[in-house]
Design an enzyme around this catalytic site. Structure first.
Site, short mmCIF file in Angstrom:
data_model
loop_
_atom_site.label_atom_id
_atom_site.label_comp_id
_atom_site.label_asym_id
_atom_site.label_seq_id
_atom_site.Cartn_x
_atom_site.Cartn_y
_atom_site.Cartn_z
N LYS A 39 57.81 -11.85 -0.36
CA LYS A 39 58.54 -10.77 -0.44
C LYS A 39 58.10 -9.64 -1.02
CE LYS A 39 59.96 -11.98 -5.20
NZ LYS A 39 59.35 -10.71 -5.83
N THR A 40 56.89 -9.53 -1.80
CA THR A 40 56.14 -8.38 -2.19
C THR A 40 55.55 -7.74 -1.00
OG1 THR A 40 55.80 -9.48 -4.45
CG2 THR A 40 54.43 -7.64 -4.07
N ASP A 225 63.88 -5.09 -5.73
CA ASP A 225 63.15 -6.39 -5.97
C ASP A 225 63.85 -7.35 -6.80
OD1 ASP A 225 61.21 -8.57 -5.50
OD2 ASP A 225 60.02 -7.72 -6.82
N GLU A 226 63.92 -8.69 -6.28
CA GLU A 226 64.51 -9.69 -7.35
C GLU A 226 66.04 -9.39 -7.48
OE1 GLU A 226 63.13 -12.39 -7.86
OE2 GLU A 226 61.09 -12.10 -8.30
N GLN A 256 66.85 -18.76 -6.84
CA GLN A 256 66.09 -18.49 -7.89
C GLN A 256 66.63 -17.61 -8.91
OE1 GLN A 256 61.46 -17.90 -7.12
NE2 GLN A 256 62.35 -17.57 -5.01
N ARG A 600 56.56 -23.65 -7.87
CA ARG A 600 55.29 -22.84 -8.34
C ARG A 600 54.21 -23.61 -7.89
NH1 ARG A 600 57.46 -18.74 -8.25
NH2 ARG A 600 59.16 -19.86 -7.36
#
Length: 666
Positions: A39-40, A225-226, A256, A600
């Site tokens: 996503k970044t 973002d997020e 998330q 993770r």
């Protein structure tokens, strides 16, 4: 086909859904970006694409995220793609963005622009003083609990005059009483808290339309973002900034969303298509982080949730090893097993490993087991550097240098190092401030002209006032590091720490680290430094260490990745947590929390639980977490020896933990 006007290798770095997200020309774009799906990269490449296409100037783009660390990473990536142009893009956290806006425009709300920002410790000190002054027992109404209600109100965009408590909620009633007093006290100290940064910016946009219009005109593209972590006031701020010609691209993952407890609204991302019916929706489901078996397990857990967008993570990576499940007799054996496996698997490269747990209390046994084996570790979310007493003392001095009206900081350092100014003398100074209608700082000067105050008290007041005034005279002439060093020297702070024995030595080293870090830090002035400190979070202070195992809560793990991950305490009452079992929405969030922990892991995932666990002074028999039942048996490798306790009333009648099934262990 390569888009015209853009470097050929820019789009070639992306998979087809990522390319769609980067090049989309729709006014509203929703990108569901699964864990590890890049996503970044999508956000930074979209910024580069917009600028390369000539559709927008760098300063016409705003990107907001949630941590300084994420913002810093995004800035670096944008600069690597755009060179010097990248520095002209607004890339900040929500709080940093609002701070920047308020510094320029808060005077429209009748507030000075040189305000300081109170952290949670400062807020509690302020509220404690208000409660005590009103005769409220802190055992009945803790400052933290009252502040939590006020924070919740600010997150909903509700001011002190509009706040309406529920009749049956005593904390809300107490918050309604103290919310106005608290805001008045903040104003008296020329201070804002974290919630005010967002709330006041929204007020500014609502009350001063010309300021809102200027920002709407300036920013043609807003990227968030997020997005699943946004709360209601952040949602309002985004709407404030959307002008008739503004395009919005939000990136997030409803799977998330793990911060409802601090105000996040998962509904913001799930209802985006209702808010923007014309929105284009793109799913990023290819994972670049984990093995397929890890993803299979994580998908199986989170897919049981009802309130989610359907998606299925997959990877071109290898299948990898099965997920290892270990059930031990108790938490001590669990910790020893984890330490032993870390020692065997890392060959000294301890930074490859992370251990996640639901609550901080679980770290004790793990720390002891790692220490007994001589394995170095770091606890993420412990006492952060800028939260250590000696650092907060020095920062308080700097805050008073900038803003002498900051009564909370002044009270902290009036008698630190000790100057004979105890509670009684402080009360005298506060009474003078009340009588004169001035700040506590100014009261130190006014004391000299008041009859009935002893010469000894007047002498103390004059001495500390002269000290502070002398230091304030140097603010404009000295560098930040020189000013901090001067404070330490003139207050004899190091002598004060030296008298504290071995602990004092460590504190002295921390002070030296702070002063040394100010040299060449790139932070230009006192205000910039104080803003920087105020906005730092525990995640921002975390730096991966190749020599140490990382221990942290599952909440702290979000946004990180490790080759080898251990999730301990996979038991009912821990994960899912016992306080969230009766609320369906909170239980779904617990499942998402498990999913975040699992995703993770890059190479190996270990999940452990205990048959008996001692927490909070009590030993209890435990039941394996319901989340383990959702993982397909064929991708689990079992280790250990005990048979899990399953009561006859347990709802699971078949599968991994059924009554009529005896698990075979290696």
């Amino acid at each position: 086909m390569t888009e015209p006007g853009i470097k050929k290798d820019l789009l070639s770095d992306l998979n087809p859904p990522q390319q769609q997200a980067v090049t989309a020309k729709d006014r509203a774009i929703l990108v569901f970006a699964g864990a590890g799906s890049g996503k970044t990269r999508v956000l930074t490449y979209r910024i580069a694409y917009l600028i390369h296409e000539g559709r927008v100037a760098p300063e016409e783009i705003m990107a907001v995220t949630f941590t300084n660390k994420a913002a810093g990473e995004m800035k670096e990536r944008v600069s690597s793609l755009l060179g010097t142009q990248g520095g002209r893009v607004w890339v900040n956290t929500f709080h940093s963005t609002c701070l920047r806006i308020l510094r320029a425009h808060i005077h429209h709300l009748g507030c000075p622009s040189d305000f300081v920002i109170y952290d949670s410790d400062d807020q509690e000190r302020l509220m404690e003083g208000l409660l005590k002054a009103a005769g409220v027992g802190l055992h009945a109404y803790s400052p933290k609990a009252v502040l939590k209600e006020i924070e919740r109100a600010k997150n909903r965009g509700i001011g002190p005059q509009e706040y309406q408590p529920q009749d049956f909620n005593p904390y809300q009633k107490k918050a309604a009483e103290f919310y106005p007093l608290y805001q008045d006290a903040l104003a008296g100290g020329n201070a804002l808290d974290f919630g005010d940064l967002l709330f006041y910016t929204h007020l500014l946009f609502q009350r001063v339309p010309q300021v809102r219009a200027a920002y709407q005109k300036r920013f043609r593209h807003i990227l968030v973002d997020e997005y699943q972590d946004t709360n209601y006031i952040q949602h309002l701020l985004i709407k404030d900034l959307l002008g008739p010609d503004t395009s919005l691209c939000v990136v997030g993952d409803d799977d998330q969303s793990i911060y409802r407890w601090r105000g996040a609204e998962p509904a913001n991302i799930l209802s985006f298509e209702k808010d923007f019916p014309e929105a284009r929706v793109i799913k990023l489901e290819q994972n670049y982080r984990s093995t397929q078996l890890i993803l299979d397990g994580a998908n199986a857990v989170v897919s049981q949730n009802q309130d989610r967008k359907e998606k299925q993570l997959w990877t071109a990576n290898e299948s990898g090893d099965p997920i290892t499940l270990v059930l031990t007799e108790d938490e001590e054996e669990e910790a020893r097993w984890v330490a032993g496996r870390i020692a065997a698997a890392t060959q000294g490269k301890y930074g490859r490993c992370a251990v996640f747990y639901r609550i901080n209390a679980q770290s004790r046994a793990l720390e002891e087991a790692l220490m007994s084996r001589g394995i170095p570790y770091t606890v993420v979310g412990g006492i952060r550097f800028y939260q250590r007493k000696e650092i907060k003392d020095l920062v308080a001095y700097l805050r008073v240098m900038m803003n002498p009206g900051d009564g909370v900081s002044l009270k902290r350092i009036l008698n630190c190092p000790p100057r004979g100014i105890g509670a009684k003398t402080l009360a005298t100074f506060e009474e003078v401030a009340r009588q004169k209608g001035c700040s506590l700082y100014q009261a130190l000067h006014e004391v000299a002209g008041i009859e009935g105050i002893s010469s000894a008290v007047k002498k103390k007041a004059q001495a500390v006032f002269s000290l502070f005034e002398g230091l304030r005279d140097q603010v404009e002439t000295l560098s930040l590091a020189e000013l901090a060093l001067l404070i330490v020297e003139q207050t004899r702070y190091m002598d004060y720490l030296k008298d504290q024995g071995p602990e004092g030595q460590t504190r002295m080293e921390n002070v030296k680290e702070l002063i040394g870090g100010l040299t060449g830090s790139g932070i230009e002035g006192l205000r910039e430094f104080l803003d920087h400190v105020a906005l730092i979070t525990d995640v921002d202070e975390y730096e991966g260490d190749v020599q140490r195992v990382s221990l942290m809560t599952l909440h702290s793990a979000k946004g990180l990745e490790f080759p080898i991950v251990f999730i301990v305490g996979m038991e009912e009452g821990l994960l899912p947590y016992y306080l969230r079992l009766d609320n369906p929405a909170e239980l779904q969030e617990e499942r998402r929390l498990c999913y975040v922990g699992m995703t993770r892991a890059q190479e190996r995932l270990f999940m452990t639980g205990a048959i008996t666990r001692h927490l909070f002074g009590m030993g209890q028999r435990r039941i394996p977490s319901r989340f383990l039942r959702d993982i397909p048996e064929e991708i689990i490798h079992f280790e250990g020896h005990p048979t899990p306790l399953v009561p006859s009333s347990w709802a699971w009648q078949e599968g991994l933990f059924s009554e009529d099934r005896v698990i075979e262990y290696d």
